[in-house]
Enzyme design. Sequence first.
Site, PDB file in Angstrom:
ATOM      1  CE  LYS A 201      -3.574  -2.579  -0.172  1.00 31.84           C
ATOM      2  NZ  LYS A 201      -4.446  -3.200   0.791  1.00 31.84           N
TER       3      LYS A 201
HETATM    4  C1  LIG Z   1      -5.479  -4.339   1.120  1.00 33.96           C
HETATM    5  C2  LIG Z   1      -6.922  -4.148   1.229  1.00 33.96           C
HETATM    6  C3  LIG Z   1      -7.621  -4.420   2.412  1.00 33.96           C
HETATM    7  C4  LIG Z   1      -7.003  -5.139   3.575  1.00 33.96           C
HETATM    8  O1  LIG Z   1      -5.950  -4.455   4.159  1.00 33.96           O
HETATM    9  P1  LIG Z   1      -5.092  -5.197   5.267  1.00 33.96           P
HETATM   10  O2  LIG Z   1      -4.317  -4.083   5.909  1.00 33.96           O
HETATM   11  O3  LIG Z   1      -4.204  -6.177   4.557  1.00 33.96           O
HETATM   12  O4  LIG Z   1      -6.013  -5.846   6.207  1.00 33.96           O
HETATM   13  C5  LIG Z   1      -8.952  -4.093   2.489  1.00 33.96           C
HETATM   14  N1  LIG Z   1      -9.602  -3.533   1.437  1.00 33.96           N
HETATM   15  C6  LIG Z   1      -8.971  -3.285   0.284  1.00 33.96           C
HETATM   16  C7  LIG Z   1      -9.739  -2.651  -0.832  1.00 33.96           C
HETATM   17  C8  LIG Z   1      -7.622  -3.601   0.129  1.00 33.96           C
HETATM   18  O5  LIG Z   1      -7.010  -3.396  -1.047  1.00 33.96           O
END
Ligand SMILES: *Cc1c(COP(=O)(O)O)cnc(C)c1O
Length: 391
Positions: free
Chosen positions: A189
């Site tokens: 991210k």
């Molecule tokens: C990555 C992601 C999540 C989950 O995030 P985590 O921190 O790995 O729990 C939730 N929603 C979307 C749209 C994502 O891309």
Amino acid sequence: MAEVKKREGFLPFALPDIGEEEIAEVVDTLRSNWITTGPKTKKFEKEFADYIGVKHAIAVNSCTAGLHLSLEVLNLKPDDEVIVPSFTFCATANVIVHAGAKPIFADIDPVSLCIDPVSVEKLITPNTKAMMIVHYGGRPADMDRLTEIANKHNITIIEDAAHAVYTQYKGKLIGSHGNLTSFSFYATKNIATAEGGMITTNDDELADKLRVLSLHGMSKNAWNRYSATGSWKYDVIEAGFKYNMTDIQASLGLHQLAKLEKMQDRRKHITQLYFNGLKGVKGITLPDMATLNPDDVHACHLFPIRIDKKEFGYSRDEMMELMKEYNIGVSVHFIPVHMHPYYRERYTKDLVLSVTEQVFDQIMSLPLYPTLSDEDALYVIDTIKYLHNKA
Ligand SMILES: *Cc1c(COP(=O)(O)O)cnc(C)c1O
């Protein structure tokens, strides 16, 4: 067009941008002997809240945990329904099941690829308690219309801002619009702490509740109970969860946040290279920017292109294989949640979401991250054009 020579070595789809500052801070944390939730997590929460312009930021160990807690505070019952776009990562829907409610899948807008307010309104019943909004790829969802619907029907909005750490809707950062909002700091991210997340809210009472729920349901400041200034006493006031962030994660987060602007500059630059390089290629639809509001900011988390086999020559599935053959990491965001076996068997047996399914058939995300070089982005562009000519 000249033949593209296959690059040596695989170009990863996504990489974190970890520098010496992050490494030094993690080492400092390890040497401090305070490795779980502590001073650095509290500092990261404060700096993140200040950045977003919101009263409270509650650090958790994932965005999934944040979304789950956001639903837990609603005390949902088995007949309660939560509307969620199917075009998202499975976590957005899984947490509805964890919270003991029913996921109701909405379609997306074919241009923004975010949840379609028209689809949402059609799905509302007397049992609807909440809607989840995903700011897909870093583009803000249509907050005004969704908020209008939520207010009209007395429904809570929960924002999945996993892609939206830098996103602005009408001049205001996502996370500051008055809803419970969860961010992700997963490795891929825009801010990466390996695993991690943050919930933002302006509501004092909710913030307290979320903090308690994120650490076993233990009363206030229990994280501090082993320190010289903390107290050994605590009350368990909820059957809470183990969702707290560690100071090791926060060490990464502090420096990632400090260099966010710089990392975003690179994301924006690569995005621009892709737009310039791929515009006019027949059979490729680029992400829409034209219908953003003038004061929206796109966080450039993803660069998803849509491939129309008839015009382009290859299908998305064929392109996924070909890109791999040319040593380029690509991905699909997302396999619609309603099509996964768990959901088909329990919630979505005959459900058709026509826009979601059409987009899913065509969509492919290109590599996009701060440490991706211009040459690598140009190689991705040249390879796509070359394959189109060859098809
Ligand atoms: C990555 C992601 C999540 C989950 O995030 P985590 O921190 O790995 O729990 C939730 N929603 C979307 C749209 C994502 O891309």
